[in-house]
Write a protein that holds these residues in place. Structure first.
Motif, short mmCIF file in Angstrom:
data_model
loop_
_atom_site.label_atom_id
_atom_site.label_comp_id
_atom_site.label_asym_id
_atom_site.label_seq_id
_atom_site.Cartn_x
_atom_site.Cartn_y
_atom_site.Cartn_z
N GLY A 1 0.33 -0.82 0.21
CA GLY A 1 0.15 -0.01 -0.32
C GLY A 1 0.62 1.16 0.14
O GLY A 1 0.75 2.13 -0.82
N ILE B 1 1.77 4.11 -3.56
CA ILE B 1 0.23 5.20 -3.56
C ILE B 1 1.79 6.08 -3.40
O ILE B 1 1.88 7.62 -3.84
CB ILE B 1 0.39 5.76 -1.65
CG1 ILE B 1 -0.47 6.51 -1.76
CG2 ILE B 1 1.18 5.40 -1.15
CD1 ILE B 1 -1.70 7.47 -1.30
N ARG C 1 2.30 6.50 -7.08
CA ARG C 1 0.99 7.13 -8.21
C ARG C 1 1.30 8.51 -7.92
O ARG C 1 0.43 9.54 -8.70
CB ARG C 1 -0.30 6.78 -7.47
CG ARG C 1 -0.98 5.09 -8.31
CD ARG C 1 -1.89 4.76 -7.38
NE ARG C 1 -1.91 3.98 -6.62
CZ ARG C 1 -2.93 4.45 -5.69
NH1 ARG C 1 -4.34 5.11 -5.96
NH2 ARG C 1 -2.75 4.31 -3.52
N ASP D 1 -7.48 7.63 3.59
CA ASP D 1 -8.09 7.95 5.05
C ASP D 1 -8.01 9.58 5.30
O ASP D 1 -9.08 9.92 6.93
CB ASP D 1 -7.56 7.49 5.42
CG ASP D 1 -5.99 7.10 5.50
OD1 ASP D 1 -5.07 7.39 4.00
OD2 ASP D 1 -4.90 6.33 6.15
N ARG E 1 -7.04 4.85 -1.15
CA ARG E 1 -5.72 3.60 -0.48
C ARG E 1 -6.06 2.33 -1.14
O ARG E 1 -7.02 1.68 -2.02
CB ARG E 1 -6.00 3.28 0.83
CG ARG E 1 -5.37 4.25 2.34
CD ARG E 1 -6.16 4.73 3.65
NE ARG E 1 -5.92 3.41 3.83
CZ ARG E 1 -5.06 3.25 4.92
NH1 ARG E 1 -4.41 3.92 5.22
NH2 ARG E 1 -5.07 2.25 5.92
N SER F 1 -2.19 -2.99 6.12
CA SER F 1 -1.92 -1.62 7.20
C SER F 1 -1.02 -1.85 7.69
O SER F 1 -0.73 -3.23 7.71
CB SER F 1 -3.36 -0.97 7.46
OG SER F 1 -3.68 -1.37 8.88
N1 CTP Z 1 -1.66 4.13 2.85
C1 CTP Z 1 -2.04 2.95 1.38
N2 CTP Z 1 -2.74 2.04 1.42
C2 CTP Z 1 -3.25 1.34 2.54
C3 CTP Z 1 -1.89 1.50 2.84
C4 CTP Z 1 -1.70 3.18 3.53
O1 CTP Z 1 -2.15 4.22 0.60
N3 CTP Z 1 -3.41 0.02 2.25
C5 CTP Z 1 -0.83 4.85 2.64
C6 CTP Z 1 -1.84 6.19 3.20
O2 CTP Z 1 -3.03 6.51 2.82
C7 CTP Z 1 -0.84 7.13 3.89
C8 CTP Z 1 0.74 6.65 3.52
O3 CTP Z 1 0.27 4.44 2.71
O4 CTP Z 1 -0.71 7.98 2.76
C9 CTP Z 1 1.81 6.15 5.19
O5 CTP Z 1 0.13 5.54 5.86
P1 CTP Z 1 1.19 5.06 7.27
O6 CTP Z 1 -0.59 5.67 7.72
O7 CTP Z 1 2.17 5.09 7.33
O8 CTP Z 1 0.14 3.35 7.08
P2 CTP Z 1 -1.01 2.30 7.21
O9 CTP Z 1 -0.32 1.42 6.77
O10 CTP Z 1 -2.06 3.13 6.71
O11 CTP Z 1 -0.17 2.45 9.13
P3 CTP Z 1 -1.15 1.98 10.71
O12 CTP Z 1 -1.46 0.71 10.30
O13 CTP Z 1 0.16 2.39 10.81
O14 CTP Z 1 -2.23 3.30 10.27
#
Ligand code: CTP
Length: 131
Positions: free
Chosen positions: A16, A20, A23, A95, A114, A119
């Motif tokens: 993920g 991002i 993109r 998000d 996302r 995550s």
């Molecule tokens: N992001 C994404 N897709 C995911 C997880 C994260 O596009 N499945 C994007 C978030 O929207 C953000 C960037 O990656 O722009 C960094 O997100 P971060 O909060 O570090 O990652 P998460 O996996 O969402 O972490 P946490 O579970 O600790 O909130």
């Protein structure tokens, strides 16, 4: 030269994050990433990331789609960072939809979808099951 800026913790790098960032880079010619400092994360979540800030910064800097990385010390400084790095576009995951609209006076603000089903929080929980 159109500069894109984005921010995040990027702890325990996963697909993920990579998607991002790729993109975000496609929105311009140069991608600058603000990686949240350990102190900033602690203040938000009351826990330290798995990887310390210097390692998270160096991992993000090693990606082909990333041109420049810095440590984001405070959420309130986003406007200053946008100006400092000459960003034309701020990209955030959806998000955060609507939460950064105040910066539309400084640059374009784009929220990208996302990646479903992954995550860092979820990964840590999965890994703990193998403990
Ligand atoms: N992001 C994404 N897709 C995911 C997880 C994260 O596009 N499945 C994007 C978030 O929207 C953000 C960037 O990656 O722009 C960094 O997100 P971060 O909060 O570090 O990652 P998460 O996996 O969402 O972490 P946490 O579970 O600790 O909130």
């Amino acid at each position: 030269m159109r500069t894109v800026i984005t921010f995040g913790t990027f702890d325990v790098l996963h697909i993920g994050h990579v998607r991002i960032l790729q993109r975000a880079r496609e929105q311009g010619d140069r991608l600058v990433v603000g990686v949240s400092s350990d102190a900033l994360n602690y203040s938000k979540k009351q826990r330290n990331p798995v990887y310390p800030e210097t390692e998270r910064r160096d991992i993000i800097a090693s990606l082909a789609c990333v041109d420049q990385v810095f440590l984001e010390q405070s959420l309130e400084l986003k406007g200053e960072y946008i100006k400092e790095f000459g960003a034309d576009v701020l990209v955030m995951g959806n998000d955060w939809e609507g939460r950064f609209d105040e910066y539309k006076s400084l640059c374009e603000v784009i929220y990208l979808p996302r990646t479903d089903g992954i995550s860092t929080t979820q990964l840590i929980a999965e890994i703990k099951k193998y403990g």
